[in-house]
Design a protein around this motif. Structure first.
Motif, PDB file in Angstrom:
ATOM      1  N   ILE A  14       0.846  -1.197   0.000  1.00  0.00           N
ATOM      2  CA  ILE A  14       0.000   0.000   0.000  1.00  0.00           C
ATOM      3  C   ILE A  14       0.881   1.247   0.000  1.00  0.00           C
ATOM      4  O   ILE A  14       0.638   2.196  -0.748  1.00  0.00           O
ATOM      5  N   TYR A  15       1.911   1.230   0.816  1.00  0.00           N
ATOM      6  CA  TYR A  15       2.841   2.363   0.862  1.00  0.00           C
ATOM      7  C   TYR A  15       3.468   2.609  -0.518  1.00  0.00           C
ATOM      8  O   TYR A  15       3.536   3.744  -0.987  1.00  0.00           O
ATOM      9  N   HIS A  16       3.906   1.546  -1.181  1.00  0.00           N
ATOM     10  CA  HIS A  16       4.482   1.716  -2.513  1.00  0.00           C
ATOM     11  C   HIS A  16       3.436   2.247  -3.495  1.00  0.00           C
ATOM     12  O   HIS A  16       3.768   3.027  -4.389  1.00  0.00           O
ATOM     13  N   GLY A  17       2.194   1.856  -3.310  1.00  0.00           N
ATOM     14  CA  GLY A  17       1.122   2.400  -4.134  1.00  0.00           C
ATOM     15  C   GLY A  17       0.939   3.890  -3.921  1.00  0.00           C
ATOM     16  O   GLY A  17       0.735   4.649  -4.879  1.00  0.00           O
ATOM     17  N   GLY A  34      -5.549  15.991  -0.002  1.00  0.00           N
ATOM     18  CA  GLY A  34      -4.970  17.329   0.040  1.00  0.00           C
ATOM     19  C   GLY A  34      -5.092  18.002   1.384  1.00  0.00           C
ATOM     20  O   GLY A  34      -4.293  18.864   1.734  1.00  0.00           O
ATOM     21  N   THR A  35      -6.099  17.609   2.153  1.00  0.00           N
ATOM     22  CA  THR A  35      -6.303  18.253   3.452  1.00  0.00           C
ATOM     23  C   THR A  35      -5.924  17.295   4.575  1.00  0.00           C
ATOM     24  O   THR A  35      -5.831  16.077   4.371  1.00  0.00           O
ATOM     25  N   ASP A  36      -5.736  17.853   5.749  1.00  0.00           N
ATOM     26  CA  ASP A  36      -5.420  17.025   6.915  1.00  0.00           C
ATOM     27  C   ASP A  36      -6.537  16.020   7.185  1.00  0.00           C
ATOM     28  O   ASP A  36      -6.269  14.864   7.524  1.00  0.00           O
ATOM     29  N   GLU A  37      -7.774  16.441   7.034  1.00  0.00           N
ATOM     30  CA  GLU A  37      -8.911  15.545   7.283  1.00  0.00           C
ATOM     31  C   GLU A  37      -8.946  14.408   6.274  1.00  0.00           C
ATOM     32  O   GLU A  37      -9.183  13.250   6.630  1.00  0.00           O
ATOM     33  N   GLN A  38      -8.703  14.716   5.007  1.00  0.00           N
ATOM     34  CA  GLN A  38      -8.658  13.669   3.985  1.00  0.00           C
ATOM     35  C   GLN A  38      -7.502  12.699   4.243  1.00  0.00           C
ATOM     36  O   GLN A  38      -7.641  11.498   4.084  1.00  0.00           O
ATOM     37  N   ARG A  39      -6.362  13.240   4.654  1.00  0.00           N
ATOM     38  CA  ARG A  39      -5.204  12.397   4.957  1.00  0.00           C
ATOM     39  C   ARG A  39      -5.506  11.496   6.145  1.00  0.00           C
ATOM     40  O   ARG A  39      -5.186  10.318   6.139  1.00  0.00           O
ATOM     41  N   LYS A  40      -6.178  12.029   7.160  1.00  0.00           N
ATOM     42  CA  LYS A  40      -6.543  11.219   8.327  1.00  0.00           C
ATOM     43  C   LYS A  40      -7.484  10.094   7.917  1.00  0.00           C
ATOM     44  O   LYS A  40      -7.335   8.958   8.370  1.00  0.00           O
ATOM     45  N   THR A  41      -8.442  10.371   7.046  1.00  0.00           N
ATOM     46  CA  THR A  41      -9.362   9.337   6.560  1.00  0.00           C
ATOM     47  C   THR A  41      -8.604   8.236   5.835  1.00  0.00           C
ATOM     48  O   THR A  41      -8.864   7.042   6.042  1.00  0.00           O
ATOM     49  N   VAL A  96      -5.376   7.450   6.214  1.00  0.00           N
ATOM     50  CA  VAL A  96      -4.568   6.735   7.211  1.00  0.00           C
ATOM     51  C   VAL A  96      -5.444   5.743   7.962  1.00  0.00           C
ATOM     52  O   VAL A  96      -5.065   4.580   8.144  1.00  0.00           O
ATOM     53  N   ASP A  97      -6.624   6.171   8.391  1.00  0.00           N
ATOM     54  CA  ASP A  97      -7.530   5.277   9.127  1.00  0.00           C
ATOM     55  C   ASP A  97      -7.938   4.097   8.251  1.00  0.00           C
ATOM     56  O   ASP A  97      -7.973   2.945   8.733  1.00  0.00           O
ATOM     57  N   ALA A  98      -8.244   4.347   6.986  1.00  0.00           N
ATOM     58  CA  ALA A  98      -8.639   3.254   6.089  1.00  0.00           C
ATOM     59  C   ALA A  98      -7.492   2.272   5.900  1.00  0.00           C
ATOM     60  O   ALA A  98      -7.703   1.046   5.917  1.00  0.00           O
TER      61      ALA A  98
END
Length: 189
Positions: free
Chosen positions: A154-157, A171-178, A180-182
């Motif tokens: 996944i990381y390589h993806g 692009g946003t912190d909230e999107q990045r958190k989502t 990361v959680d997924a």
């Protein structure tokens, strides 16, 4: 020793400049004369620190391995709980994938023997680290290893997407958190 501005250049300065060039233009961009120009010095400074280009590449790879794996693991290990470490790890690598191009450049040169050996060693270390976290969380060893391979994949993806379709990454912190959680929940049963 040559100087950059008023500061003496070190082998580490050259290795970092080589990494920057690698991330910008691939392995072929690691060339002594352009790096000397970038550093504001002469080729003599290079030869003060390194025997040849291969030695510089080796030093740059060691720097990248330390920064891209050792330092990340040390930072993540400051968390006591293995689930928190895993979550923090993916938060870090998703951010890294969005901003750094060195790993993609290295992957593009994976047919070069010193790079291939280092990438194999790092992949094994990263997989084992993630598998260890999953085992600490109570997962059987075989399943932990399989899921760790998925996690590193996944990381390589993420790295690949950052290069070919950067707009697809959050692009946003909230999107990045989502994201990361997924990712975190994908690895758990």
């Amino acid at each position: 020793m040559a100087q950059e501005g008023n500061r003496k250049l070190s082998a580490e300065d050259w290795a970092q400049a080589a990494l920057n060039a690698l991330g910008e233009g691939g392995l072929s961009a690691v060339a002594i004369e352009p790096l000397a120009k970038r550093l504001g010095t002469t080729k003599g400074s290079f030869y003060w620190h390194f025997k040849d280009r291969a030695a510089l590449i080796e030093a740059a790879l060691a720097t990248w391995e330390q920064l891209g794996t050792d330092a990340v693991i040390a930072e993540v290990d400051s968390e006591a709980d293995p689930a928190d470490r895993l979550h923090r790890l993916f938060a870090h690598v998703i951010d890294y994938a969005a901003h750094d191009r060195v790993e993609l450049a290295l992957l593009a040169s994976a047919d070069q023997p010193p790079i291939a050996a280092m990438l194999r060693r790092i992949a094994d270390r990263r997989i084992e680290y993630v598998a260890g976290l999953l085992r600490e969380m109570g997962m059987p060893a075989a399943e932990a290893r399989t899921r760790a391979v998925v996690g590193v994949s996944i990381y390589h993806g993420f790295n690949h997407l950052a290069r070919v379709a950067p707009e697809s990454l959050p692009g946003t912190d909230e999107q990045r958190k989502t994201l990361v959680d997924a990712t975190f929940h994908t690895l758990l049963p």
